[in-house]
Write a protein that holds these residues in place. Structure first.
Motif, PDB file in Angstrom:
ATOM      1  N   TYR A 183      31.239 108.808  83.575  1.00 37.03           N
ATOM      2  CA  TYR A 183      31.664 108.626  82.278  1.00 37.03           C
ATOM      3  C   TYR A 183      30.317 107.927  81.684  1.00 37.03           C
ATOM      4  O   TYR A 183      29.460 107.000  82.395  1.00 37.03           O
ATOM      5  N   PRO A 187      31.819 103.906  80.406  1.00 36.99           N
ATOM      6  CA  PRO A 187      32.810 103.460  81.160  1.00 36.99           C
ATOM      7  C   PRO A 187      33.791 102.237  80.582  1.00 36.99           C
ATOM      8  O   PRO A 187      35.116 102.280  80.547  1.00 36.99           O
ATOM      9  N   CYS A 212      35.643 103.434  77.639  1.00 35.03           N
ATOM     10  CA  CYS A 212      36.845 104.385  78.115  1.00 35.03           C
ATOM     11  C   CYS A 212      37.719 103.372  78.706  1.00 35.03           C
ATOM     12  O   CYS A 212      38.955 103.611  78.269  1.00 35.03           O
ATOM     13  N   LYS A 216      33.096 114.020  79.770  1.00 39.28           N
ATOM     14  CA  LYS A 216      34.112 113.537  80.543  1.00 39.28           C
ATOM     15  C   LYS A 216      34.729 112.384  79.590  1.00 39.28           C
ATOM     16  O   LYS A 216      35.909 111.950  79.464  1.00 39.28           O
ATOM     17  N   ASP A 217      34.024 111.782  78.699  1.00 32.95           N
ATOM     18  CA  ASP A 217      34.298 110.649  77.940  1.00 32.95           C
ATOM     19  C   ASP A 217      35.196 111.300  76.833  1.00 32.95           C
ATOM     20  O   ASP A 217      36.306 110.816  76.394  1.00 32.95           O
TER      21      ASP A 217
END
Length: 147
Positions: free
Chosen positions: A11, A14, A17, A64-65
């Motif tokens: 990420y 992070p 997230c 991914k984020d």
């Protein structure tokens, strides 16, 4: 699991997230480069506003984020729906009001960010068409200026 996601990719944000999953703050701007809001204009009409980052910044967004953002957005609405069904089954009307508000806000977020993403795609297409058109016209102009 999404085949487009690399196993080794981490990420990029992070902390954002984490707070997106827990609190749904302003994370859309950081995780997917999108932001939306609704305002009332001078004629007392509801107006949706959409904002996205420039094309280069959007291209650099961490996949991914983005994946986490969109899945969490949809799963939250599903969770509120399931909780609403359980409240209906147990005849807990007081919880239904809270769940109704939360589900409404989740759906508003889904609609807002989905419209914002579509608006961003239109901007990308318009930018691409404009770039292609300008290159074609400059190529044609240079071809005729040589003659």
């Amino acid at each position: 699991m999404d085949p487009n996601l690399s196993v080794q990719e981490n990420y990029a944000n992070p902390k954002t997230c984490f707070f997106h999953v827990l609190f749904k703050n302003v994370s859309g701007r950081i995780l997917v480069g999108l932001r939306w809001w609704n305002e009332i204009n001078d004629l007392d009409e509801s107006v949706w506003r959409f904002e996205c980052l420039d094309q280069e910044s959007l291209a650099r967004m961490n996949k991914k984020d983005s994946w986490l953002f969109w899945w969490t957005l949809y799963l939250t609405a599903v969770a509120w729906t399931v909780l609403g069904i359980f409240s209906l089954i147990r005849f807990q009307a007081d919880y239904l009001l809270v769940i109704g508000v939360c589900l409404t806000l989740s759906i508003a977020n889904i609609v807002g960010f989905t419209r914002c993403r579509k608006d961003a795609k239109k901007q990308i297409q318009a930018f691409a068409q404009q770039t292609i058109a300008s290159r074609v016209s400059s190529t044609i102009q240079s071809a005729f200026s040589v003659v």
